[in-house]
Write a protein that holds these residues in place. Structure first.
Motif, PDB file in Angstrom:
ATOM      1  N   GLY A 159       0.800  -1.220   0.000  1.00  0.00           N
ATOM      2  CA  GLY A 159       0.000   0.000   0.000  1.00  0.00           C
ATOM      3  C   GLY A 159       0.830   1.267   0.000  1.00  0.00           C
ATOM      4  N   PRO A 160       0.215   2.421   0.206  1.00  0.00           N
ATOM      5  CA  PRO A 160      -1.158   2.576   0.708  1.00  0.00           C
ATOM      6  C   PRO A 160      -2.245   2.446  -0.346  1.00  0.00           C
ATOM      7  CG  PRO A 160      -0.158   4.727   0.464  1.00  0.00           C
ATOM      8  CD  PRO A 160       0.913   3.733   0.132  1.00  0.00           C
ATOM      9  N   VAL A 161      -1.906   2.503  -1.660  1.00  0.00           N
ATOM     10  CA  VAL A 161      -2.920   2.346  -2.701  1.00  0.00           C
ATOM     11  C   VAL A 161      -2.644   1.052  -3.452  1.00  0.00           C
ATOM     12  CG1 VAL A 161      -4.005   3.350  -4.742  1.00  0.00           C
ATOM     13  CG2 VAL A 161      -3.112   4.850  -2.952  1.00  0.00           C
ATOM     14  N   VAL A 162      -3.646   0.204  -3.524  1.00  0.00           N
ATOM     15  CA  VAL A 162      -3.491  -1.060  -4.247  1.00  0.00           C
ATOM     16  C   VAL A 162      -4.696  -1.259  -5.152  1.00  0.00           C
ATOM     17  CG1 VAL A 162      -2.151  -2.160  -2.416  1.00  0.00           C
ATOM     18  CG2 VAL A 162      -4.632  -2.437  -2.457  1.00  0.00           C
ATOM     19  N   ASP A 163      -4.472  -1.994  -6.236  1.00  0.00           N
ATOM     20  CA  ASP A 163      -5.584  -2.457  -7.061  1.00  0.00           C
ATOM     21  C   ASP A 163      -6.018  -3.792  -6.472  1.00  0.00           C
ATOM     22  OD1 ASP A 163      -7.368  -3.447  -8.894  1.00  0.00           O
ATOM     23  OD2 ASP A 163      -6.068  -3.178 -10.636  1.00  0.00           O
ATOM     24  N   LEU A 164      -7.140  -3.793  -5.792  1.00  0.00           N
ATOM     25  CA  LEU A 164      -7.572  -4.992  -5.081  1.00  0.00           C
ATOM     26  C   LEU A 164      -7.806  -6.160  -6.027  1.00  0.00           C
ATOM     27  CD1 LEU A 164      -8.275  -5.528  -1.991  1.00  0.00           C
ATOM     28  CD2 LEU A 164     -10.634  -5.700  -2.801  1.00  0.00           C
ATOM     29  N   VAL A 165      -8.191  -5.876  -7.266  1.00  0.00           N
ATOM     30  CA  VAL A 165      -8.464  -6.950  -8.224  1.00  0.00           C
ATOM     31  C   VAL A 165      -7.190  -7.719  -8.538  1.00  0.00           C
ATOM     32  CG1 VAL A 165      -9.201  -7.451 -10.593  1.00  0.00           C
ATOM     33  CG2 VAL A 165     -10.502  -5.836  -9.195  1.00  0.00           C
ATOM     34  N   THR A 166      -6.136  -6.993  -8.922  1.00  0.00           N
ATOM     35  CA  THR A 166      -4.892  -7.671  -9.304  1.00  0.00           C
ATOM     36  C   THR A 166      -4.088  -8.125  -8.093  1.00  0.00           C
ATOM     37  OG1 THR A 166      -3.770  -5.530  -9.479  1.00  0.00           O
ATOM     38  CG2 THR A 166      -4.730  -6.442 -11.488  1.00  0.00           C
ATOM     39  N   GLY A 408      -9.413   4.840  -4.248  1.00  0.00           N
ATOM     40  CA  GLY A 408      -8.211   5.535  -4.666  1.00  0.00           C
ATOM     41  C   GLY A 408      -8.244   5.936  -6.123  1.00  0.00           C
ATOM     42  N   GLY A 409      -9.400   5.812  -6.762  1.00  0.00           N
ATOM     43  CA  GLY A 409      -9.552   6.136  -8.177  1.00  0.00           C
ATOM     44  C   GLY A 409     -10.812   5.469  -8.702  1.00  0.00           C
ATOM     45  N   GLU A 410     -11.111   5.728  -9.968  1.00  0.00           N
ATOM     46  CA  GLU A 410     -12.308   5.151 -10.563  1.00  0.00           C
ATOM     47  C   GLU A 410     -12.100   3.659 -10.856  1.00  0.00           C
ATOM     48  OE1 GLU A 410     -15.471   6.206 -11.388  1.00  0.00           O
ATOM     49  OE2 GLU A 410     -14.920   7.832 -10.015  1.00  0.00           O
ATOM     50  N   PRO A 411     -13.028   2.814 -10.426  1.00  0.00           N
ATOM     51  CA  PRO A 411     -12.934   1.407 -10.807  1.00  0.00           C
ATOM     52  C   PRO A 411     -13.201   1.235 -12.303  1.00  0.00           C
ATOM     53  CG  PRO A 411     -15.000   1.823  -9.650  1.00  0.00           C
ATOM     54  CD  PRO A 411     -14.203   3.088  -9.579  1.00  0.00           C
ATOM     55  N   ARG A 412     -12.638   0.223 -12.896  1.00  0.00           N
ATOM     56  CA  ARG A 412     -12.893  -0.114 -14.305  1.00  0.00           C
ATOM     57  C   ARG A 412     -13.760  -1.363 -14.328  1.00  0.00           C
ATOM     58  NH1 ARG A 412      -8.557  -1.925 -16.837  1.00  0.00           N
ATOM     59  NH2 ARG A 412      -9.426  -1.515 -18.901  1.00  0.00           N
ATOM     60  N   ARG A 413     -14.859  -1.277 -15.067  1.00  0.00           N
ATOM     61  CA  ARG A 413     -15.836  -2.365 -15.102  1.00  0.00           C
ATOM     62  C   ARG A 413     -15.779  -3.108 -16.425  1.00  0.00           C
ATOM     63  NH1 ARG A 413     -19.877  -1.648 -11.079  1.00  0.00           N
ATOM     64  NH2 ARG A 413     -19.676   0.335  -9.966  1.00  0.00           N
ATOM     65  N   LEU A 414     -16.204  -4.347 -16.366  1.00  0.00           N
ATOM     66  CA  LEU A 414     -16.277  -5.186 -17.553  1.00  0.00           C
ATOM     67  C   LEU A 414     -17.403  -4.699 -18.458  1.00  0.00           C
ATOM     68  CD1 LEU A 414     -15.031  -7.903 -18.660  1.00  0.00           C
ATOM     69  CD2 LEU A 414     -17.020  -9.036 -17.635  1.00  0.00           C
ATOM     70  N   VAL A 415     -17.155  -4.700 -19.758  1.00  0.00           N
ATOM     71  CA  VAL A 415     -18.207  -4.415 -20.741  1.00  0.00           C
ATOM     72  C   VAL A 415     -18.936  -5.728 -21.001  1.00  0.00           C
ATOM     73  CG1 VAL A 415     -18.723  -3.630 -23.081  1.00  0.00           C
ATOM     74  CG2 VAL A 415     -16.895  -2.529 -21.761  1.00  0.00           C
ATOM     75  N   SER A 416     -20.106  -5.884 -20.381  1.00  0.00           N
ATOM     76  CA  SER A 416     -20.829  -7.153 -20.473  1.00  0.00           C
ATOM     77  C   SER A 416     -22.255  -6.956 -20.000  1.00  0.00           C
ATOM     78  CB  SER A 416     -20.145  -8.224 -19.602  1.00  0.00           C
ATOM     79  OG  SER A 416     -20.902  -9.415 -19.567  1.00  0.00           O
ATOM     80  N   LEU A 422     -15.495  -6.440 -12.341  1.00  0.00           N
ATOM     81  CA  LEU A 422     -14.600  -5.303 -12.135  1.00  0.00           C
ATOM     82  C   LEU A 422     -13.210  -5.699 -12.617  1.00  0.00           C
ATOM     83  CD1 LEU A 422     -15.713  -4.104  -8.603  1.00  0.00           C
ATOM     84  CD2 LEU A 422     -15.805  -2.742 -10.695  1.00  0.00           C
ATOM     85  N   LYS A 423     -12.659  -4.903 -13.509  1.00  0.00           N
ATOM     86  CA  LYS A 423     -11.314  -5.173 -14.025  1.00  0.00           C
ATOM     87  C   LYS A 423     -10.241  -4.509 -13.175  1.00  0.00           C
ATOM     88  CE  LYS A 423     -12.350  -3.642 -18.178  1.00  0.00           C
ATOM     89  NZ  LYS A 423     -12.239  -3.352 -19.646  1.00  0.00           N
ATOM     90  N   SER A 424     -10.619  -3.473 -12.430  1.00  0.00           N
ATOM     91  CA  SER A 424      -9.663  -2.758 -11.587  1.00  0.00           C
ATOM     92  C   SER A 424     -10.428  -2.068 -10.472  1.00  0.00           C
ATOM     93  CB  SER A 424      -8.905  -1.722 -12.435  1.00  0.00           C
ATOM     94  OG  SER A 424      -8.072  -0.926 -11.623  1.00  0.00           O
ATOM     95  N   LEU A 425      -9.858  -2.103  -9.256  1.00  0.00           N
ATOM     96  CA  LEU A 425     -10.466  -1.427  -8.107  1.00  0.00           C
ATOM     97  C   LEU A 425      -9.360  -0.820  -7.241  1.00  0.00           C
ATOM     98  CD1 LEU A 425     -12.902  -0.628  -6.401  1.00  0.00           C
ATOM     99  CD2 LEU A 425     -12.711  -2.845  -5.222  1.00  0.00           C
ATOM    100  N   PRO A 426      -8.975   0.447  -7.486  1.00  0.00           N
ATOM    101  CA  PRO A 426      -7.929   1.089  -6.662  1.00  0.00           C
ATOM    102  C   PRO A 426      -8.501   1.446  -5.294  1.00  0.00           C
ATOM    103  CG  PRO A 426      -8.294   2.253  -8.758  1.00  0.00           C
ATOM    104  CD  PRO A 426      -9.444   1.328  -8.563  1.00  0.00           C
ATOM    105  N   LEU A 427      -7.866   0.947  -4.242  1.00  0.00           N
ATOM    106  CA  LEU A 427      -8.285   1.249  -2.879  1.00  0.00           C
ATOM    107  C   LEU A 427      -7.128   1.855  -2.107  1.00  0.00           C
ATOM    108  CD1 LEU A 427     -10.387  -1.849  -1.699  1.00  0.00           C
ATOM    109  CD2 LEU A 427     -11.219   0.334  -2.596  1.00  0.00           C
ATOM    110  N   VAL A 428      -7.456   2.820  -1.264  1.00  0.00           N
ATOM    111  CA  VAL A 428      -6.482   3.391  -0.330  1.00  0.00           C
ATOM    112  C   VAL A 428      -6.632   2.625   0.996  1.00  0.00           C
ATOM    113  CG1 VAL A 428      -5.710   5.454   0.906  1.00  0.00           C
ATOM    114  CG2 VAL A 428      -6.657   5.644  -1.414  1.00  0.00           C
TER     115      VAL A 428
END
Length: 434
Positions: A159-166, A408-416, A422-428
């Protein structure tokens, strides 16, 4: 019925911005069963259209009436499969119906599960259920908890900011599934590749495979699944020689035919992985956006089991499922003809104020909570117990290991229009509970 045109909920691109709540609300209030055009989009050809079912009671009715709304007739995806592929697709339990057999509409493919008519859904469901013994569940729980601690601990250190998905949820879902199935460590990346190919086929980040005429190839077609099925047969043969305490060993010795075993491997790999892979980050996103509810979970005011149910309601991993009408019928005042596609929207039903009090308020202590995130009726998700278990363990360990989280930023969602991914989820990962 309203004369105002029904809003579109077919376009996969809508869901890249989150659930289209305004459209679903209008459909529930004015067009509970609406005709949706199935136009060409993202390179995929147009189709005949379908009925969208959006109210909770109607969704449950469709899911509980397989003799009227069939999974077998046209399978369970919105887009029609190639007619030549349909007998193959019907081998999968998901695309079968319970109940009396009937004459088959097409001859079965070699090695298929159809013998003179509709496949025996109940027999297959019982066979795979027996693979999930209490002892195996206990061992799986312990392994999942250890893995959650490892992944969450590493995320906190990074951390302190991680992409929880990856950093956490992709590996958590994939490695738990690989343990459950008994897939060797060296082969586990294959599971993710196959899952992304099938689940992400509408997303521009996962460009489709094209045929000789430049048309996209259905990721569930025999040609696209050959590699996975070859592997399933090889793994089953290996498990017969060297059995382990895993589901593939149990299935390999269960008497399943090759075609049935291949389809089970496909179903467990894709559905077993992506249910948790979608629901886990969706739950953390909901908590980051609702700090009051996050505090209730961290303080113990909200029990993890109850919280998981509400997070599943809030972020259902599956957006929609298709059925096909077997005969003329009426639903919510609309006349449906035999052969029409009928698509239930779990993501709308979970926010129906006819079934939930204040559905747009996240409440981790909500009870009762009759969400349909795992379906209903004879096709209720076979792996729902394992998905709930993994989600509960992950939130218990996150409560112990992580500080409160914020976006920690905008999440990126799957086009479906199928998977709520969720393709990306930045969390602080910082701060205190105070």
């Amino acid at each position: 019925m309203s004369t105002v045109p029904a809003p579109d909920v077919f376009d996969p691109r809508l869901y890249a911005a989150g659930l289209p709540h305004a459209a679903f609300r209008e459909l529930r209030d004015r067009h509970p069963v609406s005709w949706q055009d199935e136009y060409e989009v993202l390179g995929w050809p147009s189709g005949p259209g379908f009925w969208a079912v959006v109210r909770h009671a109607d969704v449950v009715r469709v899911l509980k009436e397989p003799r009227t709304y069939s999974s077998w007739t046209g399978a369970t995806q919105i887009r029609d499969p190639d007619p030549a592929d349909l007998p193959f697709i019907r081998r999968m339990m998901l695309n079968q119906d319970p109940g009396p057999r009937r004459p088959a509409a097409a001859p079965p493919a070699a090695g298929g599960a159809e013998e003179g008519g509709r496949p025996d859904h109940g027999r297959l469901r019982r066979l795979v259920s027996r693979a999930f013994t209490p002892g195996r569940v206990d061992r799986f729980t312990s392994a999942a908890r250890t893995r959650a601690r490892q992944l969450l601990g590493a995320a906190r250190e990074a951390g302190p900011v991680v992409d929880l998905v990856t950093a956490v949820t992709d590996d958590y879902a994939l490695l738990n599934l690989a343990d459950l199935l008994g897939v060797p460590e060296s082969d586990r990346g294959l599971l993710l590749t196959w899952t992304e190919r099938v689940i992400g086929y509408q997303d521009p980040d996962e460009p489709p495979v094209l045929d000789a005429d430049g048309r996209p190839v259905n990721p569930r077609s025999p040609a696209m699944l050959k590699e996975m099925f070859d592997y399933a047969r090889e793994l089953a043969a290996y498990k017969r020689r060297r059995p382990g305490d895993d589901v593939m060993t149990a299935l390999a010795g269960s008497g399943l035919r090759d075609g049935e075993l291949e389809m089970f491997f496909f179903l467990l790999t894709v559905a077993g992985n992506d249910t948790v892979r979608s629901a886990a980050p969706g739950g953390f996103l909901a908590l980051a956006e609702h700090p009051d509810q996050q505090r209730r979970l961290r303080s113990g005011e909200a029990a993890p089991d109850t919280a998981v149910e509400e997070l599943l309601r809030w972020h259902p991993p599956v957006l929609s499922f298709r059925r096909t009408a077997t005969h003329d019928t009426t639903l919510a005042g609309r006349d449906i003809r035999a052969g029409d596609k009928v698509v239930v929207f779990h993501a709308s039903a979970n926010y129906d104020d006819r079934a939930f009090r204040e559905p747009h308020r996240l409440d981790l202590t909500r009870t009762p909570n009759p969400h349909v995130s795992f379906g209903d009726g004879p096709h209720v998700c076979l792996g729902a117990h394992f998905a709930r278990l993994q989600l509960r363990v992950l939130h218990e360990e996150a409560r112990a290991l992580l500080p409160p989280c914020t976006l920690g930023g905008e999440p990126r969602r799957l086009v479906s229009n199928f998977i709520n991914g969720l393709k990306s989820l930045p969390l602080v990962l910082a701060g205190t509970d105070g």
